[in-house]
Design an enzyme around this catalytic site. Structure first.
Site, PDB file in Angstrom:
ATOM      1  CB  ALA A  96      -3.523   3.269  -3.527  1.00 46.79           C
ATOM      2  CD  GLN A 150     -12.233   9.342 -11.346  1.00 39.39           C
ATOM      3  OE1 GLN A 150     -11.885  10.521 -11.317  1.00 39.39           O
ATOM      4  NE2 GLN A 150     -11.436   8.383 -11.778  1.00 39.39           N
ATOM      5  CD  GLN A 159      -8.027   8.923 -16.556  1.00 38.18           C
ATOM      6  OE1 GLN A 159      -8.938   8.696 -15.791  1.00 38.18           O
ATOM      7  NE2 GLN A 159      -6.752   8.819 -16.195  1.00 38.18           N
ATOM      8  CG  HIS A 189       1.088   1.810  -8.888  1.00 39.56           C
ATOM      9  ND1 HIS A 189       1.419   2.331 -10.106  1.00 39.56           N
ATOM     10  CD2 HIS A 189      -0.271   1.780  -8.857  1.00 39.56           C
ATOM     11  CE1 HIS A 189       0.328   2.565 -10.801  1.00 39.56           C
ATOM     12  NE2 HIS A 189      -0.719   2.255 -10.065  1.00 39.56           N
ATOM     13  CG  MET A 239      -8.140   8.810  -8.246  1.00 37.00           C
ATOM     14  SD  MET A 239      -9.817   8.221  -8.448  1.00 37.00           S
ATOM     15  CE  MET A 239      -9.506   6.546  -8.970  1.00 37.00           C
ATOM     16  NE  ARG A 290     -10.714   0.005  -9.256  1.00 35.00           N
ATOM     17  CZ  ARG A 290     -10.656   1.177  -9.887  1.00 35.00           C
ATOM     18  NH1 ARG A 290      -9.638   1.434 -10.684  1.00 35.00           N
ATOM     19  NH2 ARG A 290     -11.594   2.085  -9.736  1.00 35.00           N
ATOM     20  N   GLY A 344       3.915   3.124 -11.437  1.00 36.71           N
ATOM     21  CA  GLY A 344       3.275   3.762 -12.601  1.00 36.71           C
ATOM     22  C   GLY A 344       3.111   5.251 -12.350  1.00 36.71           C
ATOM     23  CG  HIS A 345       0.386   6.574  -9.335  1.00 42.07           C
ATOM     24  ND1 HIS A 345       0.104   5.415  -8.637  1.00 42.07           N
ATOM     25  CD2 HIS A 345      -0.797   6.992  -9.831  1.00 42.07           C
ATOM     26  CE1 HIS A 345      -1.197   5.168  -8.698  1.00 42.07           C
ATOM     27  NE2 HIS A 345      -1.766   6.098  -9.429  1.00 42.07           N
TER      28      HIS A 345
HETATM   29  P1  AMP Z   1      -5.066   6.902 -10.757  1.00 44.77           P
HETATM   30  O1  AMP Z   1      -4.445   7.147  -9.422  1.00 44.77           O
HETATM   31  O2  AMP Z   1      -5.432   5.486 -11.009  1.00 44.77           O
HETATM   32  O3  AMP Z   1      -6.177   7.882 -11.070  1.00 44.77           O
HETATM   33  O4  AMP Z   1      -3.921   7.197 -11.826  1.00 44.77           O
HETATM   34  C1  AMP Z   1      -3.270   8.439 -11.867  1.00 44.77           C
HETATM   35  C2  AMP Z   1      -2.443   8.503 -13.139  1.00 44.77           C
HETATM   36  O5  AMP Z   1      -1.486   7.446 -13.136  1.00 44.77           O
HETATM   37  C3  AMP Z   1      -3.303   8.316 -14.402  1.00 44.77           C
HETATM   38  O6  AMP Z   1      -2.841   9.201 -15.401  1.00 44.77           O
HETATM   39  C4  AMP Z   1      -3.035   6.880 -14.765  1.00 44.77           C
HETATM   40  O7  AMP Z   1      -3.189   6.614 -16.148  1.00 44.77           O
HETATM   41  C5  AMP Z   1      -1.578   6.727 -14.348  1.00 44.77           C
HETATM   42  N1  AMP Z   1      -1.253   5.313 -14.164  1.00 44.77           N
HETATM   43  C6  AMP Z   1      -1.936   4.401 -13.422  1.00 44.77           C
HETATM   44  N2  AMP Z   1      -1.357   3.189 -13.524  1.00 44.77           N
HETATM   45  C7  AMP Z   1      -0.306   3.322 -14.353  1.00 44.77           C
HETATM   46  C8  AMP Z   1       0.689   2.433 -14.865  1.00 44.77           C
HETATM   47  N3  AMP Z   1       0.717   1.139 -14.545  1.00 44.77           N
HETATM   48  N4  AMP Z   1       1.645   2.925 -15.692  1.00 44.77           N
HETATM   49  C9  AMP Z   1       1.641   4.241 -16.036  1.00 44.77           C
HETATM   50  N5  AMP Z   1       0.734   5.137 -15.588  1.00 44.77           N
HETATM   51  C10 AMP Z   1      -0.223   4.685 -14.755  1.00 44.77           C
END
Ligand code: AMP
Length: 279
Positions: A31, A60, A152, A33, A29, A186, A35-36
């Site tokens: 933004a 969602q 999820q 970081h 989605m 967030r 993690g992505h």
């Molecule tokens: P989102 O943009 O929040 O929908 O997240 C996209 C993907 O990145 C999803 O599969 C999340 O689980 C993963 N994600 C978000 N934050 C983290 C994180 N801190 N570490 C690893 N994966 C992450």
């Protein structure tokens, strides 16, 4: 990096890319970081061609304010993905994903009747709608999801099995800030005081893992709740200890072979989630 906004163009690009090559896909989605980006790195390692999507999926969100305030930073995102070696970025409009309203109801049995499923009504139905649509458009060989969104990940695996989708799901570990806070789009909405308190969440999860031998399940949940709420800045919405496979809450440590501690915490109005494997 090629960028496209339309599914017609996406299909053309994919039909060219797909010849004899594996496609790795990371739906996001935005933004973005680290993690992505860790999922991008995993995809680059495993697959020949890496596709990322950025789409803030309205179906969602159970809370309109959360949707309106969700951080958006498309220019910075494009730079990060391009620097990470992504091959194709798909940034569809809402019309592109939902030319007609998606009225499908997905049944995940008891899996979405706990934790996020209770506290964010309709959330996982929306996740299933968008993931199903994106998978049909992108037709990835492997799709990558983060363990930070533990429930999820389980729901997506169930979706793939139920609908017999030809995609392999791989997961990546939660990437954290230097002080342990799970990276999240967030986090940038937190005030300075909230940000300074937020590492208490993961610190408490780590300590909880140590206390398993001395406390029963209900007592440990209570301890986690009290410890996170102690500073008065954070407020737990739920603390659950579940069977990591079925996501159903357990009563005794012997109820499940693998056990996950999952929390949702308000630093109002921001809502954060985190989890840890206990056994
Ligand atoms: P989102 O943009 O929040 O929908 O997240 C996209 C993907 O990145 C999803 O599969 C999340 O689980 C993963 N994600 C978000 N934050 C983290 C994180 N801190 N570490 C690893 N994966 C992450």
């Amino acid at each position: 990096m090629i960028i496209t906004n339309t599914s017609v163009h996406l299909k053309d690009l994919i039909s060219i890319a797909k010849r004899d090559r594996t496609i790795g896909f990371i739906p996001t989605m935005g933004a973005l970081h680290d993690g992505h980006l860790s999922l991008v790195r995993a995809a680059k390692e495993k697959c020949d061609f890496v596709i990322v999507s950025i789409f803030v999926n309205p179906t969602q969100f159970d809370n309109p304010n959360d949707l309106a305030n969700y951080p958006r930073d498309i220019d910075v995102d494009i730079k990060k993905l391009s620097d990470s070696g992504v091959d194709l970025l798909f940034i569809p409009s809402e019309q592109e994903i939902y030319p007609m309203p998606d009225r499908r109801i997905f049944d995940f049995g008891s899996m979405d009747k706990v934790m996020e499923g209770i506290h964010r009504p309709g959330h996982f139905n929306g996740v299933a709608q968008v993931v199903d649509r994106l998978f049909r458009l992108v037709q990835p060989t492997v799709a990558f999801f983060g363990e930070k969104d533990f429930q999820q990940l389980a729901i997506v695996r169930a979706l793939v099995e139920k609908r017999n989708l030809q995609v392999k799901i791989m997961s990546g570990p939660t990437v954290r800030e230097h002080d342990g806070l799970a990276m999240s789009s967030r986090n940038r909405l937190l005030t300075n005081i909230q940000r300074s308190q937020a590492p208490v969440i993961y610190k408490t999860l780590l300590e909880a893992a140590e206390k398993m031998d001395t406390l029963e399940v209900a007592a440990l949940k209570k301890w986690v709740h009290n410890t996170i709420n102690e500073g008065k800045i954070l407020e737990t919405q739920y603390v659950e200890i579940v069977d990591a496979r079925t996501l159903q809450p357990i009563k005794k440590w012997s109820d499940a072979g693998s056990v996950q501690l999952c929390v949702a915490v308000f630093a109002k109005p921001v809502r954060l989630i985190d989890n840890i494997r206990l056994k």
